[in-house]
Scaffold this motif. Structure first.
Motif, PDB file in Angstrom:
ATOM      1  N   ASN A 199      38.752  38.098  31.373  1.00  0.00           N
ATOM      2  CA  ASN A 199      40.019  38.564  31.945  1.00  0.00           C
ATOM      3  C   ASN A 199      41.186  37.701  31.505  1.00  0.00           C
ATOM      4  OD1 ASN A 199      37.863  39.129  34.393  1.00  0.00           O
ATOM      5  ND2 ASN A 199      39.318  40.774  34.066  1.00  0.00           N
ATOM      6  N   HIS A 237      37.718  39.430  23.826  1.00  0.00           N
ATOM      7  CA  HIS A 237      37.017  40.046  24.956  1.00  0.00           C
ATOM      8  C   HIS A 237      35.520  40.157  24.671  1.00  0.00           C
ATOM      9  CE1 HIS A 237      36.647  42.083  28.695  1.00  0.00           C
ATOM     10  NE2 HIS A 237      36.317  43.238  28.173  1.00  0.00           N
ATOM     11  N   TYR A 261      53.245  48.456  40.875  1.00  0.00           N
ATOM     12  CA  TYR A 261      52.107  48.898  40.054  1.00  0.00           C
ATOM     13  C   TYR A 261      50.895  48.061  40.404  1.00  0.00           C
ATOM     14  CZ  TYR A 261      55.757  51.123  37.230  1.00  0.00           C
ATOM     15  OH  TYR A 261      56.820  51.862  36.807  1.00  0.00           O
ATOM     16  N   ASP A 262      49.727  48.704  40.413  1.00  0.00           N
ATOM     17  CA  ASP A 262      48.571  47.990  40.950  1.00  0.00           C
ATOM     18  C   ASP A 262      48.030  46.897  40.026  1.00  0.00           C
ATOM     19  OD1 ASP A 262      47.474  49.705  39.163  1.00  0.00           O
ATOM     20  OD2 ASP A 262      45.805  50.330  40.435  1.00  0.00           O
ATOM     21  N   LYS A 263      48.412  46.863  38.759  1.00  0.00           N
ATOM     22  CA  LYS A 263      47.912  45.784  37.906  1.00  0.00           C
ATOM     23  C   LYS A 263      48.848  44.573  37.852  1.00  0.00           C
ATOM     24  CE  LYS A 263      44.857  46.331  34.812  1.00  0.00           C
ATOM     25  NZ  LYS A 263      44.377  46.513  33.441  1.00  0.00           N
ATOM     26  N   ALA A 303      48.797  45.479  30.093  1.00  0.00           N
ATOM     27  CA  ALA A 303      47.920  45.684  31.256  1.00  0.00           C
ATOM     28  C   ALA A 303      47.503  47.153  31.379  1.00  0.00           C
ATOM     29  CB  ALA A 303      48.614  45.221  32.524  1.00  0.00           C
ATOM     30  N   GLN A 304      48.371  48.013  30.873  1.00  0.00           N
ATOM     31  CA  GLN A 304      48.052  49.438  30.932  1.00  0.00           C
ATOM     32  C   GLN A 304      47.015  49.802  29.860  1.00  0.00           C
ATOM     33  OE1 GLN A 304      51.723  51.633  30.756  1.00  0.00           O
ATOM     34  NE2 GLN A 304      51.260  52.529  32.740  1.00  0.00           N
ATOM     35  N   LYS A 305      47.121  49.126  28.721  1.00  0.00           N
ATOM     36  CA  LYS A 305      46.224  49.426  27.589  1.00  0.00           C
ATOM     37  C   LYS A 305      44.805  48.900  27.827  1.00  0.00           C
ATOM     38  CE  LYS A 305      46.065  48.700  22.526  1.00  0.00           C
ATOM     39  NZ  LYS A 305      45.752  50.044  22.021  1.00  0.00           N
ATOM     40  N   TYR A 306      44.681  47.727  28.457  1.00  0.00           N
ATOM     41  CA  TYR A 306      43.361  47.109  28.612  1.00  0.00           C
ATOM     42  C   TYR A 306      43.016  46.916  30.079  1.00  0.00           C
ATOM     43  CZ  TYR A 306      43.755  46.022  23.646  1.00  0.00           C
ATOM     44  OH  TYR A 306      43.886  46.120  22.289  1.00  0.00           O
ATOM     45  N   ASP A 307      41.842  47.406  30.475  1.00  0.00           N
ATOM     46  CA  ASP A 307      41.479  47.289  31.888  1.00  0.00           C
ATOM     47  C   ASP A 307      41.271  45.839  32.318  1.00  0.00           C
ATOM     48  OD1 ASP A 307      39.157  46.907  30.474  1.00  0.00           O
ATOM     49  OD2 ASP A 307      37.941  48.298  31.662  1.00  0.00           O
ATOM     50  N   PHE A 308      40.939  44.941  31.379  1.00  0.00           N
ATOM     51  CA  PHE A 308      40.645  43.544  31.748  1.00  0.00           C
ATOM     52  C   PHE A 308      41.890  42.647  31.708  1.00  0.00           C
ATOM     53  CE2 PHE A 308      40.839  42.027  27.381  1.00  0.00           C
ATOM     54  CZ  PHE A 308      40.521  43.159  26.639  1.00  0.00           C
ATOM     55  N   TYR A 363      45.620  41.782  33.282  1.00  0.00           N
ATOM     56  CA  TYR A 363      46.511  41.965  34.420  1.00  0.00           C
ATOM     57  C   TYR A 363      47.875  41.384  34.061  1.00  0.00           C
ATOM     58  CZ  TYR A 363      42.243  43.248  36.699  1.00  0.00           C
ATOM     59  OH  TYR A 363      41.073  43.883  37.019  1.00  0.00           O
TER      60      TYR A 363
END
Ligand code: NI
Length: 253
Positions: free
Chosen positions: A32, A26, A84-86, A50-55, A57
């Protein structure tokens, strides 16, 4: 810089250095990643990343190799995960008549079921098609799903054009750099830039010159360079356009 639309960082190949590697990549231009599930268990590990890293998905679904273990209730579970939104896609799903790890009728059944589910939750699909070109296309065409990507595209230009006509994107990865990749080079030559997505399939399908080693998203540099040579546009332009394509397919409702 890079948007890797297909990777498996929850794979055991990354057990020793998963988080260090992801953080290092990153910092080095991997903006991403979409991590792709392959079975019910990896739906969970994919969502955890996906929960751990905002970038990062996630895509949830069951790979044709693994559908032999699928149960009817799993469709409900995946449908729930899709809320879930991601979660940006259903995948990877499809047909693999090369290995036949699940018997063909089982593959056909769950492929159609998962397509139907993707339509209901209104998400794009990530398609795995190996030595099943015609049938895979027919099953998709019969469904109402009209957005997705044919991952690690390995068929002819003619087939690529048919998929583009259907609304699909073409996933291009390490194979493009192989010596015997004439067919894939031709596909890239003939498909418009706004229909191409870049992907690694990490830990698999490492490009030349790191072929045979564990793959990671930084190796997209070799794929991007090759596309820039073929299309006669700058590397920056390839990154920018493929990023825009990823945003269009996975984030535009
Ligand atoms: Ni994959």
């Amino acid at each position: 810089m890079y948007f890797d639309t297909h990777a498996h960082y929850d794979d055991e190949a990354f057990d020793e250095d998963r988080y260090e590697l992801i953080e290092e990549m990153h910092k080095n231009g991997v903006d991403n990643i979409i991590n792709i599930a392959t079975d019910m268990e990896s739906c969970k590990t994919t969502m955890a990343l996906a929960q751990k890293y905002d970038f990062i998905y996630a895509a949830v679904g069951v790979h044709p190799h693994e559908v032999k273990d699928m149960k009817e209730e799993d469709i409900n579970k995946i449908t729930e995960y899709c809320k879930y939104d991601k979660i940006v896609a259903v995948g990877e799903i499809g047909l693999d008549f090369h290995y036949d790890f699940s018997d063909r009728d089982t593959q056909r059944y769950w492929f159609a079921k998962q397509l139907e589910m993707a339509e209901k939750v209104d998400l794009p699909v990530i398609i795995h098609s190996r030595e099943a070109t015609r049938e895979c296309y027919e099953i998709i065409k019969k469904s109402n799903v009209r957005k997705g990507v044919i991952h690690a595209f390995s068929s002819s230009t003619e087939v690529a054009k048919e998929y583009v006509k259907l609304g699909f994107y073409i996933g291009i990865g390490g194979v493009l750099t192989f010596k015997n990749a004439k067919k894939t080079v031709e596909v890239v030559e003939n498909i418009p830039m706004d229909k191409i997505l870049i992907e690694t399939d990490s830990p698999y399908l490492s490009p030349v010159p790191v072929r045979g080693h564990r793959n990671n998203s930084q190796n997209l540099q070799y794929v991007v360079r090759k596309i820039s040579e073929i299309k006669q546009i700058s590397v920056e332009n390839v990154c920018e356009i493929t990023r825009k394509n990823a945003l269009t397919i996975f984030f535009k409702k």
